[in-house]
Structures are given as C-alpha cells and as structure tokens.
Design an enzyme around this catalytic site. Structure first.
Site, PDB file in Angstrom:
ATOM      1  N   LYS A  82     111.865   6.073  21.563  1.00 22.36           N
ATOM      2  CA  LYS A  82     112.809   5.662  20.515  1.00 22.36           C
ATOM      3  C   LYS A  82     113.499   6.853  19.863  1.00 22.36           C
ATOM      4  CE  LYS A  82     110.354   2.766  17.990  1.00 22.36           C
ATOM      5  NZ  LYS A  82     110.280   1.824  16.885  1.00 22.36           N
TER       6      LYS A  82
ATOM      7  N   PHE B 238     110.236  -6.480  16.473  1.00 22.14           N
ATOM      8  CA  PHE B 238     111.533  -5.838  16.688  1.00 22.14           C
ATOM      9  C   PHE B 238     111.344  -4.329  16.791  1.00 22.14           C
ATOM     10  CE2 PHE B 238     110.908  -5.897  12.136  1.00 22.14           C
ATOM     11  CZ  PHE B 238     111.308  -4.634  11.741  1.00 22.14           C
ATOM     12  N   CYS B 239     112.141  -3.684  17.618  1.00 23.59           N
ATOM     13  CA  CYS B 239     112.137  -2.223  17.765  1.00 23.59           C
ATOM     14  C   CYS B 239     110.710  -1.666  17.796  1.00 23.59           C
ATOM     15  CB  CYS B 239     112.940  -1.581  16.630  1.00 23.59           C
ATOM     16  SG  CYS B 239     113.455   0.121  16.978  1.00 23.59           S
ATOM     17  N   ASP B 240     109.918  -2.214  18.694  1.00 25.60           N
ATOM     18  CA  ASP B 240     108.494  -1.848  18.713  1.00 25.60           C
ATOM     19  C   ASP B 240     108.281  -0.413  19.196  1.00 25.60           C
ATOM     20  OD1 ASP B 240     105.762  -2.239  18.444  1.00 25.60           O
ATOM     21  OD2 ASP B 240     105.529  -2.909  20.519  1.00 25.60           O
TER      22      ASP B 240
ATOM     23  N   LYS C 272     103.866  -5.978  11.618  1.00 29.98           N
ATOM     24  CA  LYS C 272     104.807  -4.860  11.428  1.00 29.98           C
ATOM     25  C   LYS C 272     105.626  -5.086  10.163  1.00 29.98           C
ATOM     26  CE  LYS C 272     108.671  -2.571  13.676  1.00 29.98           C
ATOM     27  NZ  LYS C 272     109.173  -2.158  14.985  1.00 29.98           N
TER      28      LYS C 272
END
Lengths: 128, 290
Positions: A64, B152-154, B165
């Site tokens: 990320k 989301f967006c792990d 989360k």
C-alpha cells in the site's frame, strides 16, 4: 543480491541495459524489488513520451505504498512492458527479465556515463 | 493492551522540529486532498518541518491511481458522482476508502531521509502511534495493528479494535523508491482515515458499488469494519471534538510541539495547482493524450 555485470545502475536503483541504436532497456534492481516487497501495480509512461533524466517517469506500488521512479536517461519511450499491467509480480520474480519496464531511445547518450557499474552500485547499497 | 512502541516514540523525539496542522470543517473541500501534495512539497523543500495534519475531507470515495486506471473505473467514478459519492484520487497506494462527515484523517509528512532512517513499516507504525494513544487515553479503547480480510483498503497496518478495522492507512514516497536512501529531496506521506461515526452500511455499500461498476466485485464486508461510536456514546459534534482534542494531545506529547496551525497561504495556493491530480478525469486525459 543479483547484479548482472553487463548492466549499468542508477543511484535510484534502476538498471539500464544497452540494446544498440541508442536504445536502452530499463527496470528496477533486484535489491530495490526486494526492499519494496510484493509489487501490485506499476504505472509507466506511454510510448512516445519524452523522459528527462532524473525526472519521475512512473511509480510502483507495494505494501500500500507508492514509490516514484526516476529516469536514468533522457529520451523517448519506444516500448513499454504492457505485461506488467496484469502481472506486476514479474518485477519481483524476474526484475532483469520479464520485469523490465521501458525501452528508451536516448537523446543524450552521455547520460550513460553517469551511471554505475555493478561493483559501484554494490558498494553504494552496502554503504547505505 | 497497546503494543510497545518505544522505537517509534524515539523516532518522533529524534526529529527536533515539528508542525501540527489542524483544519476544521471549513477545509472539507476537494482542495483538502490537493493539500496533501502541497504540504508534502513544502516539507520536501525544507520550507516546513516534519508535519502532522489533522483534517476532514468532503463526503467521497478516495481511491489510488491503480483503481482508476481503466475506462470502466472512470465510468464507475462518474456514476458514483451522480449518487453523491464523488471519487477522488490519492497519490498513495491501497484500495478505496470512505471519507466525509463521520471520518477523520491524520497525515504524517516526513522529509525524505538522506541516510537510512525509516523503512515502510516504521513509518506506518509512527503514523498509527498517535491514533492508538488517542483511542486509549481519550476513550479507554485498546487497539492494535493487524490485517482484517474483507475490510476496505486492507493491510498489515490497519488500526483494529476488538477484531474490527477502525483506521485504514497508506503511504507514498516521493523522490525515489520507498524505504531506500535517495540523494534527491522528497517527502514521505503516510495517511490514515479513522471511522468515527460515518454510517457503516452506507459507506460499505458505496465502496462496493464503485468496485462492482469498476470491476464487477464487491470486496468489502460490513462486519469487518466498525466506527468509533460503536463503543463511545455522544453526539457527532462531541465525538469530533473529543477525537480532535485527543489527537492533538497525543501528537503534542510525542513531538514536543506546542502550537497548532493551518496550512500557509503558499501551501493553499500550491494546492489549487495540484487539484487536478485528485480528479479521475485527470487520469483519463493522461491515458488519452497519446
């Protein structure tokens, strides 16, 4: 760390392979891909784009985290590795082979003189 | 029990000069996304010290460049705009995150080190530390870093409370590859979004709607995420105030910085120039330029 002797290296961890006719193939080094971790996205310029040495030409995403890539030479992009769109993991698995990124037709071949050989790059990485 | 993070505490203290930016609701415009670039550039140029920015964005889905690169994704963004969920593009990685009322963002800006100072993991941990301290000291909530598959967006550096989360994180390194020494100036931006009281089901539905239109998937599961008001009582304004005050206190304690300021006029002006980078159309135009 795999550092092919026939390649040249930038201080931003790119490798450059001379292909004749002022053209060079470019990717990131084995050391860089290892440090970055699993690469999930590679953003590259389009064919025909003009690159300026030491300016950003794309980015890679891993963990990320997005990293900017800097052009090791100036010139026109004449080929882009479109396979990386669907298989960005090639950069991790074969950074000097199927993980190549772009081919550039150099506008200033003297840019190559500023790049390092494998021994110097190895020394730079060890120093850091 | 909060994980011991002495190394990260020391890393905060090793940086002598800090700036705390705290922007209220008045900054909740698309410009607040572009401000991420202009503040980062100011830090890279040495015009501003290392900075922690507390801010709120307008209601939106915020995606990485990876998620907006296809024509279908561009179409999805246009559809989501009509559904009152505009899509903005961030420079960092990961997948889509909900922003807007009921969320709070924390951004950490560090000048690109000339020596091997931080790696990607350490920067994530530095970012999470003030959030975890705020959750503990203001609300008595223990949190930890961990993956939550289906959220989301792990990633490994979600901030998690009781298995759910509550904070998503991502990074961008400008000036060369992440985690490596670069001779050129640049900056590291790590940012986090805390879900305070956003309507969880609605936010997850919006994220899934975007991905369904963009790529035919529904990757986010509602039960994997939680909002702070699942555990804390109080009105939305009260929660906003307590979170902000708690975060400022945690940041002051970590950095030793006293004052709280707003972005400079020069940063605001620069943000206007960066604004197009935050719009999906910018990436469509780039793709069509050739």
């Amino acid at each position: 760390m795999n550092l092919p002797k026939e390649l040249r290296y930038s201080d931003e961890h790119e490798w450059v392979k001379e292909e004749g006719d002022n053209k060079v193939r470019i990717g990131i080094t084995d050391f860089a891909q290892d440090e970055l971790g699993d690469i999930v996205f590679v953003e590259l310029p389009e064919e025909g784009d003009e690159l300026e040495v030491d300016s950003p030409f794309g980015s890679v995403e891993s963990v990320k985290t997005v990293s900017e890539l800097y052009a090791p030479v100036s010139g026109k992009v004449v080929e882009v590795n479109e396979d990386l769109e669907d298989s960005p993991e090639n950069v991790n698995e074969a950074p000097y082979d199927s993980g190549w990124m772009i081919v550039v037709e150099m506008s200033q071949p003297s840019d190559l003189e500023k790049l390092m050989d494998a021994d110097k790059y190895q020394a730079m990485v060890s120093e850091d | 029990m909060m994980q011991p993070m002495e190394r990260e505490v020391n890393q905060y203290r090793a940086i002598g000069d800090w700036r705390i930016l705290c922007e209220g609701d008045e900054s909740s415009s698309p410009l607040s996304y572009a401000m991420e670039e202009s503040v980062g550039e100011a830090v890279a140029r040495g015009e501003a010290p290392a900075t922690l920015r507390i801010w709120r964005g307008p209601r939106a889905i915020v995606v990485s460049k990876k998620d907006i690169r296809t024509e279908q994704a561009q179409h999805a963004a246009a559809m989501m705009r009509q559904a009152d969920w505009p899509v903005f593009v961030r420079q960092s990685g990961g997948t889509a995150v909900p922003h807007g009322p009921g969320t709070l963002n924390l951004s950490l800006f560090l000048p690109r080190p000339q020596k091997d100072v931080w790696n990607i993991d350490e920067v994530y941990r530095m970012l999470g530390l003030p959030l975890m301290r705020m959750l503990r000291d203001t609300f008595g909530l223990d949190s930890y870093f961990g993956e939550v598959p289906g959220s989301f967006c792990d990633g490994r550096y979600n901030v998690v409370i009781r298995g759910k989360k509550v904070v998503g994180t991502s990074q961008v390194w400008k000036g060369g590859p992440a985690g490596l020494v670069s001779k050129r100036p640049g900056y590291i931006l790590a940012h986090a979004t805390l879900l305070t009281y956003i309507r969880r089901e609605e936010a997850v539905s919006a994220l899934n709607a975007f991905y369904e239109l963009a790529e035919g998937t529904k990757p986010v599961y509602t039960e994997t995420v939680a909002t702070l008001n699942s555990w804390v009582e109080g009105s939305a304004p009260s929660l906003d105030r307590r979170v902000t005050e708690g975060l400022v206190t945690a940041i002051r304690d970590l950095t030793g910085a006293d004052g709280v300021s707003r972005p400079s006029e020069r940063e605001r002006e620069a943000a206007r120039a960066f604004l197009e980078h935050c719009r999906p159309e910018y990436y469509l135009e780039r793709a069509q330029r050739v």
